[in-house]
Design an enzyme around this catalytic site. Structure first.
Site, PDB file in Angstrom:
ATOM      1  N   SER A 128       0.844  -1.358   0.179  1.00 44.76           N
ATOM      2  CA  SER A 128       0.017   0.006   0.058  1.00 44.76           C
ATOM      3  C   SER A 128       0.879   1.218   0.081  1.00 44.76           C
ATOM      4  CB  SER A 128      -0.750   0.142   1.228  1.00 44.76           C
ATOM      5  OG  SER A 128      -1.632   1.145   0.900  1.00 44.76           O
ATOM      6  N   LYS A 182      -4.270  -6.735   3.524  1.00 46.16           N
ATOM      7  CA  LYS A 182      -4.211  -5.916   2.574  1.00 46.16           C
ATOM      8  C   LYS A 182      -5.673  -5.437   2.137  1.00 46.16           C
ATOM      9  CE  LYS A 182      -3.013  -2.503  -0.249  1.00 46.16           C
ATOM     10  NZ  LYS A 182      -3.549  -2.456  -1.606  1.00 46.16           N
ATOM     11  N   HIS A 185      -7.218  -3.720   5.097  1.00 44.10           N
ATOM     12  CA  HIS A 185      -6.818  -2.250   4.858  1.00 44.10           C
ATOM     13  C   HIS A 185      -7.547  -1.429   4.041  1.00 44.10           C
ATOM     14  CE1 HIS A 185      -4.286   0.784   2.880  1.00 44.10           C
ATOM     15  NE2 HIS A 185      -3.437   1.022   3.766  1.00 44.10           N
ATOM     16  N   ASN A 186      -7.586  -1.893   2.924  1.00 39.61           N
ATOM     17  CA  ASN A 186      -8.550  -1.027   2.035  1.00 39.61           C
ATOM     18  C   ASN A 186      -9.757  -0.817   2.352  1.00 39.61           C
ATOM     19  OD1 ASN A 186      -5.974  -1.529   0.464  1.00 39.61           O
ATOM     20  ND2 ASN A 186      -6.978  -1.722  -1.492  1.00 39.61           N
ATOM     21  N   GLU A 189      -9.736   1.883   4.645  1.00 42.45           N
ATOM     22  CA  GLU A 189      -9.517   2.971   3.953  1.00 42.45           C
ATOM     23  C   GLU A 189     -10.905   3.758   3.281  1.00 42.45           C
ATOM     24  OE1 GLU A 189      -6.380   2.771   0.927  1.00 42.45           O
ATOM     25  OE2 GLU A 189      -7.720   3.444  -0.426  1.00 42.45           O
TER      26      GLU A 189
HETATM   27  P1  NBP Z   1      -0.691  -0.751 -14.615  1.00 36.99           P
HETATM   28  O1  NBP Z   1      -1.944  -0.558 -15.132  1.00 36.99           O
HETATM   29  O2  NBP Z   1      -0.095   0.691 -14.140  1.00 36.99           O
HETATM   30  O3  NBP Z   1       0.086  -1.617 -15.190  1.00 36.99           O
HETATM   31  C1  NBP Z   1      -0.320  -2.933 -15.299  1.00 36.99           C
HETATM   32  C2  NBP Z   1       0.922  -3.731 -15.531  1.00 36.99           C
HETATM   33  O4  NBP Z   1       0.442  -5.037 -15.804  1.00 36.99           O
HETATM   34  C3  NBP Z   1       1.570  -3.637 -16.881  1.00 36.99           C
HETATM   35  O5  NBP Z   1       2.941  -3.630 -16.644  1.00 36.99           O
HETATM   36  C4  NBP Z   1       1.055  -4.409 -17.899  1.00 36.99           C
HETATM   37  O6  NBP Z   1       1.890  -4.848 -18.771  1.00 36.99           O
HETATM   38  C5  NBP Z   1       0.986  -5.820 -17.256  1.00 36.99           C
HETATM   39  N1  NBP Z   1       0.035  -6.783 -17.652  1.00 36.99           N
HETATM   40  C6  NBP Z   1      -1.232  -6.863 -17.773  1.00 36.99           C
HETATM   41 BR1  NBP Z   1      -2.641  -5.414 -17.352  1.00 36.99          BR
HETATM   42  N2  NBP Z   1      -1.628  -8.077 -18.212  1.00 36.99           N
HETATM   43  C7  NBP Z   1      -0.506  -8.768 -18.221  1.00 36.99           C
HETATM   44  C8  NBP Z   1      -0.371 -10.058 -18.850  1.00 36.99           C
HETATM   45  N3  NBP Z   1      -1.278 -10.760 -19.060  1.00 36.99           N
HETATM   46  N4  NBP Z   1       1.014 -10.419 -19.205  1.00 36.99           N
HETATM   47  C9  NBP Z   1       1.691  -9.709 -18.485  1.00 36.99           C
HETATM   48  N5  NBP Z   1       1.808  -8.423 -18.031  1.00 36.99           N
HETATM   49  C10 NBP Z   1       0.486  -7.872 -17.901  1.00 36.99           C
HETATM   50  O7  NBP Z   1      -0.924  -1.162 -12.718  1.00 36.99           O
HETATM   51  P2  NBP Z   1      -0.665  -0.742 -11.401  1.00 36.99           P
HETATM   52  O8  NBP Z   1      -1.467   0.512 -10.964  1.00 36.99           O
HETATM   53  O9  NBP Z   1       0.941  -0.549 -11.437  1.00 36.99           O
HETATM   54  O10 NBP Z   1      -0.859  -1.971 -10.482  1.00 36.99           O
HETATM   55  C11 NBP Z   1      -0.240  -3.210 -10.537  1.00 36.99           C
HETATM   56  C12 NBP Z   1      -0.969  -4.185  -9.124  1.00 36.99           C
HETATM   57  O11 NBP Z   1      -0.563  -3.200  -8.022  1.00 36.99           O
HETATM   58  C13 NBP Z   1      -2.566  -4.315  -9.539  1.00 36.99           C
HETATM   59  O12 NBP Z   1      -2.970  -5.496  -9.007  1.00 36.99           O
HETATM   60  C14 NBP Z   1      -3.030  -3.131  -8.440  1.00 36.99           C
HETATM   61  O13 NBP Z   1      -4.233  -3.503  -7.914  1.00 36.99           O
HETATM   62  C15 NBP Z   1      -1.926  -3.059  -7.563  1.00 36.99           C
HETATM   63  N6  NBP Z   1      -1.724  -1.923  -6.554  1.00 36.99           N
HETATM   64  C16 NBP Z   1      -1.962  -0.892  -7.308  1.00 36.99           C
HETATM   65  C17 NBP Z   1      -1.893   0.582  -6.568  1.00 36.99           C
HETATM   66  C18 NBP Z   1      -1.867   1.846  -7.289  1.00 36.99           C
HETATM   67  O14 NBP Z   1      -2.022   2.884  -6.328  1.00 36.99           O
HETATM   68  N7  NBP Z   1      -2.037   2.053  -8.530  1.00 36.99           N
HETATM   69  C19 NBP Z   1      -1.539   0.334  -5.012  1.00 36.99           C
HETATM   70  C20 NBP Z   1      -1.361  -0.772  -4.586  1.00 36.99           C
HETATM   71  C21 NBP Z   1      -1.468  -1.777  -5.350  1.00 36.99           C
HETATM   72  P3  NBP Z   1       2.111  -3.873 -20.398  1.00 36.99           P
HETATM   73  O15 NBP Z   1       2.819  -2.777 -19.877  1.00 36.99           O
HETATM   74  O16 NBP Z   1       2.338  -5.064 -21.253  1.00 36.99           O
HETATM   75  O17 NBP Z   1       0.440  -3.655 -20.424  1.00 36.99           O
END
Ligand code: NBP
Length: 475
Positions: A128, A182, A185-186, A189
């Site tokens: 988080s 987690k 936690h959400n 939130e």
């Molecule tokens: P993004 O949307 O920024 O990035 C997604 C990533 O997943 C990209 O690298 C994409 O690759 C990859 N991907 C996908 Br979509 N499908 C795929 C597949 N079939 N094979 C390989 N790679 C794949 O996501 P993010 O915001 O960084 O979130 C990532 C995780 O972290 C999620 O589970 C999210 O819930 C969690 N999270 C996010 C936050 C936040 O604040 N954003 C906080 C805490 C947790 P590509 O570039 O090739 O499309």
């Protein structure tokens, strides 16, 4: 040179996590399905540390020292399964796969079991703190095999946020425990944000303060016991003026809240575990209600009182109501962790969870130190509300808390978070609940039986017979 750790999935979170590892001196292997993102990371931030970019999963795996430690940071769900299936065949027994996404803990349990059978350690890891936390120090909630934490723990603790020198990362428990925590936690939130939103609404419609004035109120609150990240950013969002119209930003944003699902999961799981998380549920439902544009439009014809008329000193009462309701939301969340831990045999240390939420994460707040202290004093406390510190705070707050819910009701300002938190408080402290009548009704129409306050046993009243005689049914 081999990389100490690898990150695959270089989206918003993954790339910042990789940079965080690199900035802490770890050689980090980086890989992304779409190679352009890997290249962009190296071009923009390659000078922050030692990165080993890889074009293919094979090259990525080959660049890691053993036991390999790979953090998967992709979209939760089918993408995670796809990535696991891509990497698992390339790994050797003892290697560690970490899922840092927001997976459902039941998926994590399934994945952990399947990978365990293949000799691979699977670590479902809650992270988080959003984009900034990933880069500067998130709160990290790793579950999975304890064996894996020996290798992974020191690295994660190193890159996690620190509060008083203590890392906001601790081993949570086996299989899905990290993602469960987690999830809760959400959920907390969601509740916390709903209470902040209700506070704003009461000051706006009840006291008729402007967003800028309310921002000032929140700024003051943030110097006291409510000090937290969410209160701090509320100040920023409320003081922001929309550049294109010059109006307060909050007045130009469509008032329909969206959600990605972790709050909903928290409530769904709580229903299954039988844990009353009414504050979290109200928060999820409030978002849902806001999104029903058609129902809201249709309901405009309904009458209600007008707002206004409250003095600016009312803000002090709102502070009390917010604080008390927030304590309730956290108490409910911790009860859900307690119940999950019992159900799945995780043996989660609640005090440690409060400790790792003190920094890095979205719900980081000063009063988590108090929650930590409460669970350190009594690790199996049935509810946080009866902890000596919180019980005293709630008893002081209750006059204002009640006044705020009355004021909201009188003025037709919805405050489901405040009201339900207060109902929870009153429900728990009540000597007798009308559940006795419910039991009577259930026995009447369905012969569902009941127990008595004065004797052991299970009873049924023969309602259809003259004089309604009672029979004991468990002998
Ligand atoms: P993004 O949307 O920024 O990035 C997604 C990533 O997943 C990209 O690298 C994409 O690759 C990859 N991907 C996908 Br979509 N499908 C795929 C597949 N079939 N094979 C390989 N790679 C794949 O996501 P993010 O915001 O960084 O979130 C990532 C995780 O972290 C999620 O589970 C999210 O819930 C969690 N999270 C996010 C936050 C936040 O604040 N954003 C906080 C805490 C947790 P590509 O570039 O090739 O499309």
């Amino acid at each position: 040179e081999h990389a100490v750790i690898g990150v695959t999935g270089l989206g918003v979170m993954g790339r910042n996590l990789a940079r965080n590892f690199a900035r802490h001196g770890y050689t980090v292997a980086v890989h992304n399905r779409t190679e352009a993102k890997t290249k962009a990371l190296i071009e923009e931030f390659g000078n922050e540390g030692v990165f080993i970019p890889a074009e293919t999963p094979e090259a990525f795996v080959a660049s890691l020292s053993r036991p390999r430690k790979i953090v998967i940071m992709v979209k939760a769900g089918a993408s995670t399964d796809a990535v696991i299936e891509e990497f698992a065949p390339l790994l050797e027994p003892g290697d560690i796969l970490v899922d840092g996404g927001n997976a459902h803990f039941l998926d994590t349990r399934r994945r952990e079991k399947a990978l365990r059978e293949r000799g691979i350690h699977f670590v479902g890891c809650g992270i988080s703190g959003g984009e900034q936390g990933a880069l500067e120090g998130p709160s990290i909630m790793p579950g999975g095999p304890k064996e894996a934490y020996k290798y992974l723990g020191p690295i994660l603790e190193d890159i996690a946020a620190k509060v008083d020198g203590v890392p906001c990362c601790a081993y949570v428990g086996p299989d899905g425990a990290g993602h469960f925590v987690k999830m809760v936690h959400n959920g907390i939130e969601y509740a916390d944000m709903q209470l902040i939103a209700e506070s704003y609404d009461l000051l706006r419609k009840g006291v008729r303060m402007s967003p800028a004035e309310i921002a000032e109120v929140f700024r003051t609150w943030n110097t006291g016991r409510l000090e937290s990240y969410l209160i701090e950013i509320t100040t920023i969002v409320l003081s922001h003026m929309d550049p294109s119209t010059g109006k307060p930003f909050v007045d130009v944003v469509l008032d329909q809240a969206e959600q990605k699902g972790t709050g909903r999961w928290t409530v769904q799981v709580a229903l299954d575990l039988g844990v009353p998380v009414s504050g979290i549920a109200e928060a999820v439902f409030a978002r849902s209600l806001s999104g029903h544009a058609e129902m809201r439009q249709a309901a405009r014809i309904l009458p209600g009182p007008t707002g206004g008329g409250l003095p600016s000193s009312f803000a002090d009462d709102v502070e009390e109501a917010l604080y008390a309701s927030k304590v309730v939301a956290y108490a409910q969340g911790f009860n859900e962790i307690q119940a999950g831990s019992a159900e799945y045999g995780w043996d989660i240390d609640l005090g440690a969870m409060a400790t790792i939420w003190r920094g890095g994460c979205i719900i980081r707040a000063r009063f988590l130190d108090r929650i930590r202290a409460a669970y350190e004093a009594d690790p199996n406390a049935p509810t946080l509300l009866s902890d000596v510190f919180f019980a005293a705070e709630l008893s002081t707050a209750q006059r204002a808390w009640r006044d705020v819910t009355v004021a909201a009701t009188r003025r037709g300002i919805p405050a489901p978070g405040f009201s339900s938190a207060l109902a929870y408080y009153d429900g728990l402290r009540a000597e007798r609940l009308p559940a006795a009548l419910l039991q009577g009704l259930r026995d009447y129409f369905g012969a569902h039986t009941y127990r008595r306050v004065d004797r052991d046993g299970v009873y049924h009243t023969q309602w259809e017979r003259l004089g309604h005689p009672e029979v004991r049914v468990d002998v």
